[in-house]
Motif scaffolding. Structure first.
Motif, PDB file in Angstrom:
ATOM      1  N   GLU A 227      -8.272   1.550   5.686  1.00  0.00           N
ATOM      2  CA  GLU A 227      -8.194   2.442   6.846  1.00  0.00           C
ATOM      3  C   GLU A 227      -6.883   2.276   7.608  1.00  0.00           C
ATOM      4  OE1 GLU A 227     -11.703   1.329   8.950  1.00  0.00           O
ATOM      5  OE2 GLU A 227     -13.002   2.576   7.669  1.00  0.00           O
ATOM      6  N   LEU A 228      -6.479   3.348   8.277  1.00  0.00           N
ATOM      7  CA  LEU A 228      -5.313   3.323   9.166  1.00  0.00           C
ATOM      8  C   LEU A 228      -5.505   2.207  10.192  1.00  0.00           C
ATOM      9  CD1 LEU A 228      -2.713   4.794  10.229  1.00  0.00           C
ATOM     10  CD2 LEU A 228      -4.217   6.128  11.694  1.00  0.00           C
ATOM     11  N   GLY A 229      -4.466   1.408  10.381  1.00  0.00           N
ATOM     12  CA  GLY A 229      -4.563   0.278  11.311  1.00  0.00           C
ATOM     13  C   GLY A 229      -4.750  -1.026  10.560  1.00  0.00           C
ATOM     14  N   ARG A 230      -5.265  -0.916   9.319  1.00  0.00           N
ATOM     15  CA  ARG A 230      -5.523  -2.119   8.541  1.00  0.00           C
ATOM     16  C   ARG A 230      -4.640  -2.177   7.296  1.00  0.00           C
ATOM     17  NH1 ARG A 230     -11.646  -3.880   6.830  1.00  0.00           N
ATOM     18  NH2 ARG A 230     -11.032  -5.888   5.987  1.00  0.00           N
ATOM     19  N   PHE A 231      -4.277  -1.002   6.812  1.00  0.00           N
ATOM     20  CA  PHE A 231      -3.587  -0.877   5.522  1.00  0.00           C
ATOM     21  C   PHE A 231      -2.278  -0.108   5.750  1.00  0.00           C
ATOM     22  CE2 PHE A 231      -3.276   1.312   1.271  1.00  0.00           C
ATOM     23  CZ  PHE A 231      -3.143   0.162   0.512  1.00  0.00           C
ATOM     24  N   PRO A 232      -1.170  -0.525   5.098  1.00  0.00           N
ATOM     25  CA  PRO A 232       0.118   0.152   5.335  1.00  0.00           C
ATOM     26  C   PRO A 232       0.350   1.293   4.340  1.00  0.00           C
ATOM     27  CG  PRO A 232       0.465  -1.739   3.926  1.00  0.00           C
ATOM     28  CD  PRO A 232      -1.029  -1.669   4.163  1.00  0.00           C
ATOM     29  N   CYS A 233       1.445   2.001   4.522  1.00  0.00           N
ATOM     30  CA  CYS A 233       1.965   2.828   3.436  1.00  0.00           C
ATOM     31  C   CYS A 233       2.569   1.868   2.401  1.00  0.00           C
ATOM     32  CB  CYS A 233       3.054   3.770   3.944  1.00  0.00           C
ATOM     33  SG  CYS A 233       2.448   5.070   5.016  1.00  0.00           S
ATOM     34  N   TRP A 234       2.677   2.312   1.148  1.00  0.00           N
ATOM     35  CA  TRP A 234       3.202   1.400   0.114  1.00  0.00           C
ATOM     36  C   TRP A 234       3.957   2.167  -0.972  1.00  0.00           C
ATOM     37  CZ3 TRP A 234       1.187   2.263  -4.831  1.00  0.00           C
ATOM     38  CH2 TRP A 234      -0.007   2.991  -4.885  1.00  0.00           C
ATOM     39  N   MET A 235       4.854   1.415  -1.637  1.00  0.00           N
ATOM     40  CA  MET A 235       5.608   1.937  -2.785  1.00  0.00           C
ATOM     41  C   MET A 235       5.669   0.840  -3.823  1.00  0.00           C
ATOM     42  SD  MET A 235       8.896   3.870  -1.371  1.00  0.00           S
ATOM     43  CE  MET A 235       8.703   5.586  -1.034  1.00  0.00           C
ATOM     44  N   LEU A 236       5.559   1.218  -5.075  1.00  0.00           N
ATOM     45  CA  LEU A 236       5.490   0.199  -6.123  1.00  0.00           C
ATOM     46  C   LEU A 236       6.163   0.705  -7.387  1.00  0.00           C
ATOM     47  CD1 LEU A 236       2.252  -1.720  -6.812  1.00  0.00           C
ATOM     48  CD2 LEU A 236       3.344  -0.572  -8.715  1.00  0.00           C
ATOM     49  N   THR A 237       6.973  -0.125  -8.008  1.00  0.00           N
ATOM     50  CA  THR A 237       7.546   0.269  -9.302  1.00  0.00           C
ATOM     51  C   THR A 237       6.849  -0.525 -10.398  1.00  0.00           C
ATOM     52  OG1 THR A 237       9.255  -1.438  -9.228  1.00  0.00           O
ATOM     53  CG2 THR A 237       9.810   0.679  -8.260  1.00  0.00           C
ATOM     54  N   ASP A 238       6.590   0.157 -11.504  1.00  0.00           N
ATOM     55  CA  ASP A 238       5.931  -0.487 -12.639  1.00  0.00           C
ATOM     56  C   ASP A 238       6.872  -0.417 -13.838  1.00  0.00           C
ATOM     57  OD1 ASP A 238       2.978  -1.153 -13.927  1.00  0.00           O
ATOM     58  OD2 ASP A 238       4.292  -0.041 -15.307  1.00  0.00           O
TER      59      ASP A 238
END
Ligand code: FAD
Length: 380
Positions: A227-238
């Protein structure tokens, strides 16, 4: 007499309308659909906003100005459009994305730090680097467009929706724009037509490639974790895939509308299409890839994909923007195009730049690297 006409009131056109109206310019914005529709490049509720720009560090000064612009439009409208959730980056230390993030952040003193398992829902391998840019987050797309347009109208701008521009022409003494309903004359023309640019500037056809991009909404196994407030936006390379994977926190429906699910995507140019082919797709392969990435790196999120949305990138040859005056048009036609899947965070600054180019013929912002000149063949 109209001073400026804008073709396309999507992401960039709506903010350009606002900045022109703020300067007291007599401006008309023309939009073929309604405001904040699903047939362009801005659908899907949210876009990531960040400063540690791995694509090219020269964007950072523009982003400083964009962040000021986000603040300004929020203050003027009294609406929150930008949410600084923090942005987590994951990837092999030597990956160009991770290198580029650190280079831009170190060059421009952008705050970032190493993550020490603060977001334990990510199961990345030990050799991955994990970083956080705390000042990054996301912006609301449809709300941003509506807000810029509404504030522009309050300042005297005129808007016509449901009116498609069929063609335009520039003359020594002005421009003429012909739509499905009428003909308009003005001193200057700004074209911010997103994925439809090739219909309006046929010379761009060989260089601007329009691709279909899918966004998926997932029902996580344990929704509370994301949920918003607990979890950030994210980016990941594989290492197995080109481009990068990204996602957002889930947004409470009572505050944001939408479906309240977890949005994920793959930032890599998709299938090349014409805009009218947008709705005609099979999401199976892309959905399978996204679920496999979630199973690998974010297992508690790897539930079922509940819905998929298609939208478009307009990719320039080098995947950098084009902000310039068109040549051979009596210095009357300005273009904002080629946002190549990473333009939304710049919405306020692009509006400022395009309004500068229309009013003054130049901008004090450092946009030289985004001029059309860079595509000229050096041998010619
Ligand atoms: C899946 C996806 C994810 C993305 N993620 C991010 C992200 O996380 N961060 C980020 O910064 N950027 C992101 N982007 C990129 C960003 O959304 C785009 O760069 C931006 O929306 C482009 O804005 P635009 O004004 O060029 O196009 P649009 O917002 O589509 O506006 C163009 C407008 O012109 C109108 N128009 C076109 N032709 C005519 C005509 N003939 N007559 C009248 N009106 C016309 C269209 O109807 C449209 O409303 C993403 C894009 C996609 C597709």
């Amino acid at each position: 007499m109209l001073e400026v006409i804008i073709i396309g009131l999507g992401s960039m056109g709506s903010s350009t309308l606002y900045y022109l109206a703020k300067r007291g310019v007599n401006v008309l914005g023309l939009e073929q659909f309604g405001l904040g529709h699903g047939e362009g490049s801005h659908s899907g509720q949210t876009r990531i906003v960040r400063k540690a720009y791995f694509e090219h560090p020269d964007y950072v000064p523009l982003l400083e100005s964009a962040y000021e612009g986000w603040k300004e439009i929020e203050e003027v409208s009294g609406r929150q459009l930008y949410y600084p959730t923090g942005l987590a980056y994951f990837g092999e230390e030597e990956h160009p994305v991770m290198q580029g993030v650190k280079f831009a952040a170190d060059t421009y003193n952008i705050e970032y730090s190493i993550l020490n398992n603060e977001y334990s829902m990510f199961t990345v391998p030990d050799h991955f680097e994990s970083l956080i840019e705390p000042g990054a987050g996301f912006a609301l797309t449809e709300q941003t467009i509506n807000t810029f347009a509404e504030e522009a109208v309050k300042l005297g701008a005129e808007i016509k929706t449901g009116e498609k521009v069929l063609h335009w022409k520039s003359f020594k003494d002005g421009v003429v724009v012909t739509t499905s309903k009428a003909e308009y004359r003005a001193d200057k023309l700004i074209i911010t037509a997103g994925a439809y640019v090739n219909d309006l500037i046929p010379a761009f056809k060989s260089s601007m490639k329009v691709t279909r991009q899918l966004l998926a909404w997932v029902k996580p196994k344990d929704p509370e974790l994301f949920e918003l407030g607990r979890f950030p936006c994210w980016m990941l390379t594989d290492p197995e895939f080109n481009g990068l994977f990204y996602g957002f926190p889930s947004l409470p429906v009572d505050q944001f509308g939408g479906n309240g699910l977890l949005k994920v995507g793959h930032h890599v140019p998709g299938e090349e299409i014409r805009p009218e082919e947008l709705p005609d797709y099979d999401a199976k392969q892309e959905s399978d890839i996204l679920i496999s990435i979630l199973e690998k790196y974010l297992p508690e999120a790897a539930g079922s994909i509940e819905s998929v949305t298609a939208c478009m990138y307009t990719n320039s040859p080098d995947e950098h923007f084009v902000l310039d005056r068109l040549p051979d048009q009596h210095n009357r036609v300005i273009i904002g195009s080629g946002f190549s899947g990473h333009g939304f965070k710049f919405v306020p600054v692009v509006g400022r730049i395009l309004s500068d180019l229309a009013v003054a013929g130049k901008t004090s912002l450092p946009t030289g690297f985004l001029s059309l000149d860079r595509f000229k063949n050096p041998d010619q």
